[in-house]
Design an enzyme around this catalytic site. Structure first.
Site, mmCIF file in Angstrom:
data_model
loop_
_atom_site.group_PDB
_atom_site.id
_atom_site.type_symbol
_atom_site.label_atom_id
_atom_site.label_comp_id
_atom_site.label_asym_id
_atom_site.label_seq_id
_atom_site.Cartn_x
_atom_site.Cartn_y
_atom_site.Cartn_z
ATOM 1 N N CYS A 113 28.354 -47.610 38.472
ATOM 2 C CA CYS A 113 27.764 -47.192 37.300
ATOM 3 C C CYS A 113 28.472 -47.717 36.111
ATOM 4 O O CYS A 113 27.799 -47.858 34.942
ATOM 5 C CB CYS A 113 27.301 -45.870 36.948
ATOM 6 N N HIS A 249 26.319 -43.948 29.683
ATOM 7 C CA HIS A 249 25.382 -44.029 31.084
ATOM 8 C C HIS A 249 24.771 -43.000 31.193
ATOM 9 O O HIS A 249 24.982 -41.769 30.893
ATOM 10 C CB HIS A 249 26.733 -44.323 31.999
ATOM 11 N N ASN A 279 18.643 -42.676 36.702
ATOM 12 C CA ASN A 279 20.120 -43.370 36.584
ATOM 13 C C ASN A 279 19.711 -44.854 37.360
ATOM 14 O O ASN A 279 19.598 -44.889 38.527
ATOM 15 C CB ASN A 279 21.033 -42.546 37.624
HETATM 16 N N1 ACO Z 1 15.490 -30.188 44.171
HETATM 17 C C1 ACO Z 1 15.676 -29.072 44.514
HETATM 18 N N2 ACO Z 1 16.816 -28.296 44.817
HETATM 19 C C2 ACO Z 1 17.895 -29.165 44.839
HETATM 20 C C3 ACO Z 1 17.728 -30.613 44.659
HETATM 21 C C4 ACO Z 1 16.484 -31.109 44.448
HETATM 22 N N3 ACO Z 1 16.094 -32.388 44.310
HETATM 23 N N4 ACO Z 1 19.138 -31.205 44.861
HETATM 24 C C5 ACO Z 1 19.824 -30.343 45.305
HETATM 25 N N5 ACO Z 1 19.133 -28.878 45.207
HETATM 26 C C6 ACO Z 1 19.864 -27.565 45.537
HETATM 27 C C7 ACO Z 1 20.943 -27.600 46.287
HETATM 28 O O1 ACO Z 1 20.794 -27.698 47.769
HETATM 29 C C8 ACO Z 1 21.663 -26.321 45.848
HETATM 30 O O2 ACO Z 1 20.943 -25.276 46.620
HETATM 31 P P1 ACO Z 1 21.696 -24.134 47.359
HETATM 32 O O3 ACO Z 1 22.421 -23.397 45.977
HETATM 33 O O4 ACO Z 1 20.837 -23.335 48.196
HETATM 34 O O5 ACO Z 1 22.838 -24.695 48.127
HETATM 35 C C9 ACO Z 1 21.167 -26.180 44.547
HETATM 36 O O6 ACO Z 1 20.006 -26.919 44.364
HETATM 37 C C10 ACO Z 1 22.033 -26.477 43.271
HETATM 38 O O7 ACO Z 1 22.806 -27.680 43.977
HETATM 39 P P2 ACO Z 1 24.165 -28.413 42.899
HETATM 40 O O8 ACO Z 1 24.383 -29.722 43.627
HETATM 41 O O9 ACO Z 1 25.301 -27.298 42.676
HETATM 42 O O10 ACO Z 1 23.444 -28.737 41.879
HETATM 43 P P3 ACO Z 1 23.925 -29.257 40.230
HETATM 44 O O11 ACO Z 1 23.455 -28.135 39.119
HETATM 45 O O12 ACO Z 1 25.233 -29.601 40.262
HETATM 46 O O13 ACO Z 1 22.912 -30.525 39.977
HETATM 47 C C11 ACO Z 1 23.203 -33.018 40.424
HETATM 48 C C12 ACO Z 1 23.036 -31.701 41.250
HETATM 49 C C13 ACO Z 1 21.903 -33.203 39.508
HETATM 50 C C14 ACO Z 1 23.196 -33.914 41.506
HETATM 51 C C15 ACO Z 1 24.248 -32.967 39.559
HETATM 52 O O14 ACO Z 1 25.431 -32.469 40.277
HETATM 53 C C16 ACO Z 1 24.874 -34.382 38.895
HETATM 54 O O15 ACO Z 1 24.319 -34.796 37.933
HETATM 55 N N6 ACO Z 1 25.886 -34.936 39.414
HETATM 56 C C17 ACO Z 1 26.379 -35.902 38.707
HETATM 57 C C18 ACO Z 1 25.684 -37.398 39.096
HETATM 58 C C19 ACO Z 1 26.544 -38.467 38.507
HETATM 59 O O16 ACO Z 1 26.658 -38.549 37.530
HETATM 60 N N7 ACO Z 1 26.681 -39.485 39.208
HETATM 61 C C20 ACO Z 1 27.526 -40.519 38.354
HETATM 62 C C21 ACO Z 1 27.049 -41.865 38.654
HETATM 63 S S1 ACO Z 1 26.328 -42.388 40.363
HETATM 64 C C22 ACO Z 1 27.092 -43.811 40.694
HETATM 65 O O17 ACO Z 1 28.016 -44.049 40.132
HETATM 66 C C23 ACO Z 1 26.585 -44.735 41.732
#
Ligand code: ACO
Length: 322
Positions: A113, A249, A279
Protein backbone atom coordinates in the site's frame (compact mmCIF):
# COMPACT_ATOMS: atom_id res chain seq x y z
CA UNK A 1 15.40 22.77 -12.91
CA UNK A 2 15.04 22.56 -9.17
CA UNK A 3 11.83 20.64 -8.69
CA UNK A 4 9.68 17.76 -9.89
CA UNK A 5 6.20 19.23 -10.23
CA UNK A 6 2.89 17.37 -10.58
CA UNK A 7 1.42 18.74 -13.82
CA UNK A 8 -1.39 16.23 -14.30
CA UNK A 9 -3.38 13.63 -12.38
CA UNK A 10 -5.62 10.82 -13.58
CA UNK A 11 -7.72 8.01 -12.20
CA UNK A 12 -9.61 4.94 -13.27
CA UNK A 13 -12.20 2.85 -11.47
CA UNK A 14 -13.75 -0.33 -12.91
CA UNK A 15 -17.45 -0.10 -13.82
CA UNK A 16 -18.71 -2.80 -11.46
CA UNK A 17 -19.62 -1.49 -7.98
CA UNK A 18 -20.04 -3.80 -4.98
CA UNK A 19 -21.85 -2.42 -1.94
CA UNK A 20 -21.54 -3.65 1.64
CA UNK A 21 -25.02 -5.15 1.23
CA UNK A 22 -23.66 -7.33 -1.60
CA UNK A 23 -21.20 -8.85 0.91
CA UNK A 24 -24.04 -9.84 3.25
CA UNK A 25 -24.92 -12.56 0.72
CA UNK A 26 -21.33 -13.88 0.61
CA UNK A 27 -20.02 -13.83 4.22
CA UNK A 28 -21.39 -13.35 7.73
CA UNK A 29 -21.17 -9.54 7.84
CA UNK A 30 -23.37 -6.46 7.74
CA UNK A 31 -23.38 -3.04 6.13
CA UNK A 32 -23.42 -1.58 9.65
CA UNK A 33 -20.29 -3.50 10.80
CA UNK A 34 -18.30 -2.56 7.69
CA UNK A 35 -19.29 1.14 7.88
CA UNK A 36 -18.62 1.43 11.60
CA UNK A 37 -15.25 -0.38 11.63
CA UNK A 38 -13.86 0.87 8.33
CA UNK A 39 -15.91 3.75 6.87
CA UNK A 40 -16.28 1.76 3.63
CA UNK A 41 -19.64 1.89 1.81
CA UNK A 42 -18.80 0.53 -1.65
CA UNK A 43 -15.85 -0.46 -3.85
CA UNK A 44 -15.18 -1.04 -7.55
CA UNK A 45 -14.30 -4.53 -8.78
CA UNK A 46 -12.45 -5.20 -12.05
CA UNK A 47 -14.11 -7.19 -14.83
CA UNK A 48 -12.77 -10.72 -15.39
CA UNK A 49 -10.87 -9.64 -18.51
CA UNK A 50 -9.55 -6.40 -16.98
CA UNK A 51 -5.88 -6.28 -16.00
CA UNK A 52 -3.74 -3.94 -13.90
CA UNK A 53 -2.12 -2.51 -17.05
CA UNK A 54 -5.56 -1.68 -18.52
CA UNK A 55 -6.45 0.37 -15.46
CA UNK A 56 -3.00 1.99 -15.19
CA UNK A 57 -3.09 2.92 -18.87
CA UNK A 58 -6.53 4.58 -18.51
CA UNK A 59 -5.33 6.61 -15.50
CA UNK A 60 -2.10 7.54 -17.34
CA UNK A 61 -4.03 8.84 -20.37
CA UNK A 62 -6.12 11.10 -18.12
CA UNK A 63 -3.01 12.42 -16.36
CA UNK A 64 -1.29 13.14 -19.71
CA UNK A 65 -4.38 14.98 -20.90
CA UNK A 66 -4.54 17.17 -17.78
CA UNK A 67 -0.80 17.91 -18.09
CA UNK A 68 -1.38 18.78 -21.78
CA UNK A 69 1.56 16.52 -22.51
CA UNK A 70 2.03 14.02 -25.31
CA UNK A 71 2.99 10.45 -24.39
CA UNK A 72 6.13 10.83 -26.55
CA UNK A 73 7.48 13.37 -24.00
CA UNK A 74 7.44 10.77 -21.20
CA UNK A 75 10.97 9.55 -20.38
CA UNK A 76 10.37 7.41 -17.27
CA UNK A 77 7.51 5.11 -16.20
CA UNK A 78 7.19 3.67 -12.71
CA UNK A 79 4.20 1.52 -11.83
CA UNK A 80 3.56 0.88 -8.14
CA UNK A 81 1.75 -2.44 -7.90
CA UNK A 82 1.69 -5.65 -5.90
CA UNK A 83 -0.74 -7.22 -8.39
CA UNK A 84 1.16 -7.01 -11.71
CA UNK A 85 -0.22 -8.47 -14.96
CA UNK A 86 2.65 -10.96 -15.17
CA UNK A 87 5.75 -12.03 -13.21
CA UNK A 88 7.62 -10.33 -16.05
CA UNK A 89 7.80 -8.16 -18.03
CA UNK A 90 6.87 -5.42 -15.62
CA UNK A 91 3.47 -3.74 -15.85
CA UNK A 92 5.40 -0.51 -16.55
CA UNK A 93 6.85 -2.05 -19.74
CA UNK A 94 3.37 -3.18 -20.80
CA UNK A 95 1.97 0.34 -20.24
CA UNK A 96 4.95 1.80 -22.14
CA UNK A 97 4.25 -0.41 -25.18
CA UNK A 98 0.56 0.40 -25.09
CA UNK A 99 1.33 4.12 -25.03
CA UNK A 100 3.40 3.56 -28.18
CA UNK A 101 6.66 4.78 -26.66
CA UNK A 102 10.01 3.14 -25.88
CA UNK A 103 13.70 3.53 -25.12
CA UNK A 104 13.71 4.85 -21.54
CA UNK A 105 13.50 3.15 -18.13
CA UNK A 106 10.21 1.55 -17.16
CA UNK A 107 9.86 -0.61 -14.05
CA UNK A 108 7.53 -1.67 -11.24
CA UNK A 109 7.83 -0.99 -7.53
CA UNK A 110 6.23 -3.27 -4.94
CA UNK A 111 5.84 -1.73 -1.50
CA UNK A 112 2.20 -2.90 -1.09
CA UNK A 113 0.00 0.00 0.00
CA UNK A 114 3.00 2.37 0.26
CA UNK A 115 3.90 1.66 -3.38
CA UNK A 116 2.83 5.00 -4.79
CA UNK A 117 4.78 7.14 -2.31
CA UNK A 118 7.82 4.91 -2.87
CA UNK A 119 7.43 5.34 -6.67
CA UNK A 120 6.99 9.10 -6.26
CA UNK A 121 10.15 9.20 -4.13
CA UNK A 122 12.14 7.41 -6.86
CA UNK A 123 10.70 9.51 -9.71
CA UNK A 124 11.38 12.71 -7.75
CA UNK A 125 15.05 11.70 -7.42
CA UNK A 126 15.27 10.94 -11.17
CA UNK A 127 13.81 14.33 -12.08
CA UNK A 128 15.84 16.35 -9.56
CA UNK A 129 19.11 14.77 -10.69
CA UNK A 130 18.39 15.30 -14.40
CA UNK A 131 17.63 11.65 -15.22
CA UNK A 132 14.07 12.47 -16.30
CA UNK A 133 12.19 15.53 -17.47
CA UNK A 134 8.76 13.95 -17.64
CA UNK A 135 7.94 10.96 -15.46
CA UNK A 136 4.72 8.96 -15.45
CA UNK A 137 4.04 7.50 -12.01
CA UNK A 138 1.15 5.07 -11.67
CA UNK A 139 -0.41 3.18 -8.76
CA UNK A 140 -2.61 0.33 -10.04
CA UNK A 141 -4.01 -2.71 -8.26
CA UNK A 142 -6.49 -5.57 -8.62
CA UNK A 143 -6.81 -6.84 -5.05
CA UNK A 144 -10.08 -8.62 -5.93
CA UNK A 145 -7.77 -11.34 -7.38
CA UNK A 146 -5.88 -11.87 -4.10
CA UNK A 147 -8.85 -11.63 -1.74
CA UNK A 148 -10.13 -14.73 -0.01
CA UNK A 149 -13.83 -14.18 -0.68
CA UNK A 150 -14.67 -16.47 2.25
CA UNK A 151 -12.69 -14.44 4.81
CA UNK A 152 -14.93 -11.71 6.21
CA UNK A 153 -11.96 -10.17 8.04
CA UNK A 154 -10.32 -9.12 4.76
CA UNK A 155 -12.66 -9.49 1.77
CA UNK A 156 -14.76 -6.43 2.68
CA UNK A 157 -11.75 -4.12 2.90
CA UNK A 158 -10.39 -3.91 -0.64
CA UNK A 159 -11.28 -2.55 -4.08
CA UNK A 160 -9.67 -2.21 -7.52
CA UNK A 161 -8.50 0.91 -9.35
CA UNK A 162 -5.62 3.00 -10.64
CA UNK A 163 -4.29 6.52 -10.26
CA UNK A 164 -1.48 8.33 -12.05
CA UNK A 165 0.51 11.55 -12.01
CA UNK A 166 2.80 13.28 -14.50
CA UNK A 167 5.90 14.74 -12.86
CA UNK A 168 7.79 17.36 -14.84
CA UNK A 169 11.05 19.19 -14.22
CA UNK A 170 10.28 22.76 -13.22
CA UNK A 171 11.73 25.86 -11.62
CA UNK A 172 8.41 26.25 -9.81
CA UNK A 173 8.03 24.49 -6.47
CA UNK A 174 6.69 20.92 -6.65
CA UNK A 175 7.67 17.94 -4.52
CA UNK A 176 9.45 19.42 -1.50
CA UNK A 177 10.55 16.19 0.15
CA UNK A 178 9.93 12.46 0.09
CA UNK A 179 10.46 9.92 2.87
CA UNK A 180 10.43 6.11 2.56
CA UNK A 181 10.80 3.52 5.33
CA UNK A 182 10.42 -0.21 5.94
CA UNK A 183 10.65 -2.70 8.77
CA UNK A 184 10.67 -6.27 7.48
CA UNK A 185 10.20 -7.83 10.92
CA UNK A 186 6.41 -7.80 10.58
CA UNK A 187 6.19 -9.85 7.39
CA UNK A 188 3.55 -12.27 8.67
CA UNK A 189 1.15 -9.70 10.09
CA UNK A 190 0.10 -8.77 6.56
CA UNK A 191 1.03 -10.92 3.57
CA UNK A 192 0.09 -13.12 0.65
CA UNK A 193 2.24 -16.20 1.38
CA UNK A 194 2.27 -17.63 -2.16
CA UNK A 195 5.07 -16.53 -4.47
CA UNK A 196 7.29 -17.75 -7.25
CA UNK A 197 10.14 -18.97 -5.05
CA UNK A 198 7.90 -19.96 -2.11
CA UNK A 199 5.51 -21.83 -4.38
CA UNK A 200 1.79 -22.18 -4.18
CA UNK A 201 0.34 -24.48 -1.55
CA UNK A 202 -2.29 -26.53 -3.43
CA UNK A 203 -3.60 -27.96 -0.17
CA UNK A 204 -3.95 -24.60 1.54
CA UNK A 205 -5.28 -22.53 -1.34
CA UNK A 206 -5.59 -19.57 0.96
CA UNK A 207 -1.80 -19.13 0.64
CA UNK A 208 -2.60 -17.22 -2.57
CA UNK A 209 -4.76 -14.73 -0.68
CA UNK A 210 -4.25 -11.80 1.68
CA UNK A 211 -3.73 -12.84 5.29
CA UNK A 212 -3.84 -10.08 7.87
CA UNK A 213 -3.81 -9.65 11.63
CA UNK A 214 -6.03 -6.56 11.40
CA UNK A 215 -5.68 -5.34 14.96
CA UNK A 216 -1.86 -5.37 15.00
CA UNK A 217 -1.72 -3.76 11.55
CA UNK A 218 -4.13 -1.06 12.71
CA UNK A 219 -1.98 -0.20 15.74
CA UNK A 220 1.24 -0.12 13.73
CA UNK A 221 -0.35 2.07 11.02
CA UNK A 222 -1.53 4.71 13.48
CA UNK A 223 1.90 4.81 15.16
CA UNK A 224 4.10 5.14 12.08
CA UNK A 225 1.79 7.57 10.29
CA UNK A 226 2.09 9.93 13.25
CA UNK A 227 5.88 9.59 13.18
CA UNK A 228 6.26 10.10 9.43
CA UNK A 229 4.06 13.20 9.49
CA UNK A 230 6.31 14.71 12.18
CA UNK A 231 9.46 13.72 10.25
CA UNK A 232 8.12 15.35 7.07
CA UNK A 233 7.04 18.60 8.73
CA UNK A 234 10.34 18.90 10.61
CA UNK A 235 12.40 18.24 7.45
CA UNK A 236 10.65 21.14 5.73
CA UNK A 237 10.30 23.41 8.74
CA UNK A 238 6.54 23.71 8.25
CA UNK A 239 3.71 23.64 10.80
CA UNK A 240 0.63 21.40 10.83
CA UNK A 241 -1.51 24.46 10.11
CA UNK A 242 0.44 25.10 6.86
CA UNK A 243 -0.97 21.90 5.33
CA UNK A 244 -3.91 22.60 3.03
CA UNK A 245 -4.75 18.93 2.41
CA UNK A 246 -3.78 15.63 3.97
CA UNK A 247 -4.03 12.82 1.41
CA UNK A 248 -3.53 9.60 3.35
CA UNK A 249 -3.57 6.02 2.13
CA UNK A 250 -7.22 4.96 2.25
CA UNK A 251 -7.32 1.77 4.35
CA UNK A 252 -9.71 2.60 7.14
CA UNK A 253 -11.51 5.81 8.15
CA UNK A 254 -10.50 5.26 11.79
CA UNK A 255 -6.80 5.17 10.83
CA UNK A 256 -7.29 8.30 8.68
CA UNK A 257 -9.09 10.14 11.51
CA UNK A 258 -6.33 9.22 13.97
CA UNK A 259 -3.69 10.54 11.55
CA UNK A 260 -5.61 13.80 11.11
CA UNK A 261 -6.03 14.18 14.87
CA UNK A 262 -2.28 13.82 15.43
CA UNK A 263 -1.78 16.64 12.93
CA UNK A 264 -4.57 18.69 14.56
CA UNK A 265 -6.21 18.88 11.13
CA UNK A 266 -10.02 19.01 10.88
CA UNK A 267 -11.50 16.27 8.68
CA UNK A 268 -12.60 18.86 6.13
CA UNK A 269 -8.91 19.23 5.21
CA UNK A 270 -8.46 15.50 4.66
CA UNK A 271 -9.25 13.86 1.32
CA UNK A 272 -11.33 10.77 2.05
CA UNK A 273 -12.25 8.26 -0.66
CA UNK A 274 -12.21 5.05 1.40
CA UNK A 275 -16.03 5.26 1.61
CA UNK A 276 -16.35 5.05 -2.19
CA UNK A 277 -13.23 3.09 -3.22
CA UNK A 278 -12.32 0.96 -0.14
CA UNK A 279 -8.59 0.13 0.08
CA UNK A 280 -7.09 0.13 -3.43
CA UNK A 281 -3.54 -0.29 -2.04
CA UNK A 282 -0.98 1.64 -4.09
CA UNK A 283 -3.74 3.21 -6.20
CA UNK A 284 -5.46 4.86 -3.24
CA UNK A 285 -3.35 8.03 -2.90
CA UNK A 286 -3.16 8.98 -6.60
CA UNK A 287 -6.89 8.22 -6.93
CA UNK A 288 -7.73 10.42 -3.93
CA UNK A 289 -5.46 13.17 -5.28
CA UNK A 290 -7.15 13.00 -8.67
CA UNK A 291 -10.65 13.13 -7.17
CA UNK A 292 -9.84 16.26 -5.12
CA UNK A 293 -8.02 17.99 -7.99
CA UNK A 294 -10.90 17.36 -10.41
CA UNK A 295 -13.64 18.45 -7.97
CA UNK A 296 -11.75 21.69 -7.33
CA UNK A 297 -10.84 21.17 -3.66
CA UNK A 298 -7.09 21.05 -4.36
CA UNK A 299 -5.83 24.20 -6.03
CA UNK A 300 -2.49 25.22 -7.51
CA UNK A 301 -0.16 26.36 -4.74
CA UNK A 302 -1.78 24.21 -2.01
CA UNK A 303 0.56 22.38 0.34
CA UNK A 304 -0.25 18.64 0.33
CA UNK A 305 0.92 15.94 2.71
CA UNK A 306 0.73 12.43 1.22
CA UNK A 307 1.30 9.53 3.62
CA UNK A 308 1.00 5.77 3.33
CA UNK A 309 1.40 2.56 5.27
CA UNK A 310 1.40 -1.01 3.97
CA UNK A 311 2.63 -4.58 4.12
CA UNK A 312 6.32 -5.05 4.81
CA UNK A 313 5.78 -3.03 6.89
CA UNK A 314 6.49 -0.11 4.59
CA UNK A 315 5.57 3.51 5.07
CA UNK A 316 6.33 6.79 3.40
CA UNK A 317 5.30 10.36 2.74
CA UNK A 318 5.69 13.28 0.38
CA UNK A 319 5.25 16.99 0.99
CA UNK A 320 4.06 18.58 -2.23
CA UNK A 321 3.49 22.18 -3.33
CA UNK A 322 0.77 21.47 -5.89
N1 ACO B 1 -18.14 -8.47 9.52
C1 ACO B 1 -18.55 -8.76 10.77
N2 ACO B 1 -17.70 -9.08 11.74
C2 ACO B 1 -16.38 -9.12 11.44
C3 ACO B 1 -15.89 -8.85 10.15
C4 ACO B 1 -16.83 -8.51 9.16
N3 ACO B 1 -16.49 -8.22 7.89
N4 ACO B 1 -14.56 -8.96 10.16
C5 ACO B 1 -14.20 -9.29 11.40
N5 ACO B 1 -15.30 -9.40 12.18
C6 ACO B 1 -15.38 -9.74 13.60
C7 ACO B 1 -14.18 -10.50 14.10
O1 ACO B 1 -14.31 -11.88 13.82
C8 ACO B 1 -14.24 -10.19 15.57
O2 ACO B 1 -15.20 -11.03 16.16
P1 ACO B 1 -14.93 -11.69 17.62
O3 ACO B 1 -14.81 -10.52 18.54
O4 ACO B 1 -16.15 -12.52 17.82
O5 ACO B 1 -13.67 -12.47 17.47
C9 ACO B 1 -14.78 -8.78 15.63
O6 ACO B 1 -15.40 -8.55 14.37
C10 ACO B 1 -13.71 -7.72 15.87
O7 ACO B 1 -12.61 -7.98 15.01
P2 ACO B 1 -11.31 -7.08 15.00
O8 ACO B 1 -10.36 -7.62 13.98
O9 ACO B 1 -10.83 -6.87 16.40
O10 ACO B 1 -11.94 -5.69 14.49
P3 ACO B 1 -11.24 -4.32 14.32
O11 ACO B 1 -12.02 -3.30 15.04
O12 ACO B 1 -9.75 -4.40 14.56
O13 ACO B 1 -11.44 -4.04 12.75
C11 ACO B 1 -10.21 -4.14 10.68
C12 ACO B 1 -10.91 -4.93 11.80
C13 ACO B 1 -11.23 -3.29 9.98
C14 ACO B 1 -9.59 -5.13 9.71
C15 ACO B 1 -9.12 -3.23 11.29
O14 ACO B 1 -8.34 -3.97 12.19
C16 ACO B 1 -8.21 -2.60 10.27
O15 ACO B 1 -8.62 -1.74 9.51
N6 ACO B 1 -6.91 -2.96 10.26
C17 ACO B 1 -5.94 -2.32 9.41
C18 ACO B 1 -6.05 -2.68 7.95
C19 ACO B 1 -4.96 -1.91 7.21
O16 ACO B 1 -4.73 -0.75 7.47
N7 ACO B 1 -4.23 -2.54 6.33
C20 ACO B 1 -3.06 -1.81 5.81
C21 ACO B 1 -2.90 -1.76 4.47
S1 ACO B 1 -3.27 -3.19 3.57
C22 ACO B 1 -1.87 -3.56 2.60
O17 ACO B 1 -0.81 -3.04 2.77
C23 ACO B 1 -2.03 -4.67 1.60
Amino acid sequence: MKYARITGTGGYLPKRVMTNKDFEAIVDTSDEWIRERTGIIRRHIAADDEKTSDMGLAAAREALQMAETDAKDVDLIIVATSTPDKVFPSTACIVQRRLGISGFAAFDVNAACSGFVYALDIANRFVRTGGSKCALVIGAEIYSRIINWNDRGTCVLFGDGAGAVILQASDEAGILSTHSHADGQHEELLHVPAGISSGYDQVRQESAFIQMKGHEVFRAAVGVLGAIARETLTANNVKESDIAWLIPHQANLRIISAAAKKLKLPMDRVVVTVDEHANTSSASIPLALDVAVRDGRIKRGDLLLLEAFGAGFTWGSALVRF
